[in-house]
Design an enzyme around this catalytic site. Sequence first.
Site, PDB file in Angstrom:
ATOM      1  N   ASN A  77     -15.240  21.204   6.862  1.00 43.41           N
ATOM      2  CA  ASN A  77     -15.322  21.311   5.458  1.00 43.41           C
ATOM      3  C   ASN A  77     -15.425  19.968   5.119  1.00 43.41           C
ATOM      4  O   ASN A  77     -15.136  19.600   3.864  1.00 43.41           O
ATOM      5  CB  ASN A  77     -14.017  22.034   5.129  1.00 43.41           C
ATOM      6  CG  ASN A  77     -12.606  21.128   5.532  1.00 43.41           C
ATOM      7  OD1 ASN A  77     -12.853  19.875   5.960  1.00 43.41           O
ATOM      8  ND2 ASN A  77     -11.517  21.478   5.276  1.00 43.41           N
ATOM      9  N   LYS A 133     -34.907 -14.437 -10.384  1.00 42.72           N
ATOM     10  CA  LYS A 133     -35.064 -13.078 -10.002  1.00 42.72           C
ATOM     11  C   LYS A 133     -34.460 -12.293 -10.965  1.00 42.72           C
ATOM     12  O   LYS A 133     -33.582 -12.709 -11.677  1.00 42.72           O
ATOM     13  CB  LYS A 133     -34.523 -12.727  -8.608  1.00 42.72           C
ATOM     14  CG  LYS A 133     -34.486 -11.278  -8.442  1.00 42.72           C
ATOM     15  CD  LYS A 133     -34.001 -10.828  -6.999  1.00 42.72           C
ATOM     16  CE  LYS A 133     -32.315 -10.489  -7.130  1.00 42.72           C
ATOM     17  NZ  LYS A 133     -31.751 -10.374  -5.846  1.00 42.72           N
TER      18      LYS A 133
HETATM   19  C1  R5P Z   1     -28.747 -10.341  -4.894  1.00 45.46           C
HETATM   20  O1  R5P Z   1     -28.540  -9.485  -5.714  1.00 45.46           O
HETATM   21  C2  R5P Z   1     -28.381 -10.174  -3.392  1.00 45.46           C
HETATM   22  O2  R5P Z   1     -28.002 -11.460  -3.071  1.00 45.46           O
HETATM   23  C3  R5P Z   1     -29.574  -9.574  -2.474  1.00 45.46           C
HETATM   24  O3  R5P Z   1     -30.431 -10.446  -2.886  1.00 45.46           O
HETATM   25  C4  R5P Z   1     -29.862  -8.282  -2.925  1.00 45.46           C
HETATM   26  O4  R5P Z   1     -28.465  -7.495  -2.733  1.00 45.46           O
HETATM   27  C5  R5P Z   1     -30.721  -7.610  -1.942  1.00 45.46           C
HETATM   28  O5  R5P Z   1     -31.066  -6.403  -2.406  1.00 45.46           O
HETATM   29  P1  R5P Z   1     -32.678  -5.701  -2.190  1.00 45.46           P
HETATM   30  O6  R5P Z   1     -32.932  -6.011  -0.816  1.00 45.46           O
HETATM   31  O7  R5P Z   1     -32.596  -4.072  -2.469  1.00 45.46           O
HETATM   32  O8  R5P Z   1     -33.625  -6.293  -3.197  1.00 45.46           O
END
Ligand code: R5P
Length: 334
Positions: free
Chosen positions: A58, A213
């Site tokens: 379950n 980013k």
């Molecule tokens: C920043 O947000 C973190 O340090 C990583 O860059 C992030 O978690 C990577 O995520 P993904 O591989 O999905 O781009």
Amino acid sequence: MRKSFSFGILFAHVSEVELMPFGEMKLFTGNSNPKLAHDICDYLNVSIGKAQVFKFQNDNTFVKILENVRERDIFVVQPMSEPVNDSIIELLIMIDALKRASAARITAVLPYFAYGRSDKKDQPRVPITARLMANLIETAGADRVLTIDLHAGQIQGFFNIPVDELTAVPMLANTFRDRGIEDLVVVATDVGGAGRARETAGILNAPIAIMDKRRIGNDDTTATDNLIGDVTDKTAFIIDDEISTGGTVVNTAELVMAHGARAVYCAATHPVLCGDASKKLNNSPIKEYLFTDTLPVIDGEMKDKIINVSVAPLLGEAIRRIHSGTSVGELFAS
Ligand code: R5P
């Protein structure tokens, strides 16, 4: 007995007088990364604690501790690996079982702490799930937490119990340094990773560059448009805390190559690698990946591109020090 330990840049000495404030140490694990738990046991020269951890038909998880833990010093090794929510439930139920079996102290050893990216209310009507995880772990009965490279250091403050956060960055940087590659530049995938890149650059004696980013929406999509710093004719070494979908490091690698880098390598503490991340990483310009084993080691087609760096000795040594009441911070003393 006097012992020396080396985790890359660190050389620490353990005092001859070891305090043992709690009873015998015992380690238990669920199903999230048993290999790591066994490797830690090998380092400590102890056997893994006997427990049954499984799911009924379950979908309910069942745990039974199969040995006496009364007044013992217990460590539960359970990274929050995929399936993440199952790993978390196993952890919470194991802690509850151990508490009710009269363990003297329970340390949740969380080599990978999931939901770390949900650490602030940065849009209306969203939760702070990392804080909720901390509350759940405490409510279950953990007395301490031992973890590695949290997504954001301030997550420590979501707990009202002591948190020892270790870092695998020196181990990863030293492993890469031993390859003897010259003319390096260390690349952070976003501004939040600049501190980690600076620490790595210190070990590699290299400059840093930072990616600008942005996350787009809530669906894991990122945009990497600008690069701060010079990568021309250098070998780029990208360092990140985790690789999840792989989008961030692959975009970063493509951008540094477009800016004239000669080659690109990558290191990350936590290889989450969800969805088609392995395929994406395998087809990217990145030559090699240095990953730790906080999460189960990856097999399959990209395994030839992976260099594994085990955190078992680091965690084992931290556990030994927590148990004996000696300094964990000294582990990172230069
Ligand atoms: C920043 O947000 C973190 O340090 C990583 O860059 C992030 O978690 C990577 O995520 P993904 O591989 O999905 O781009």
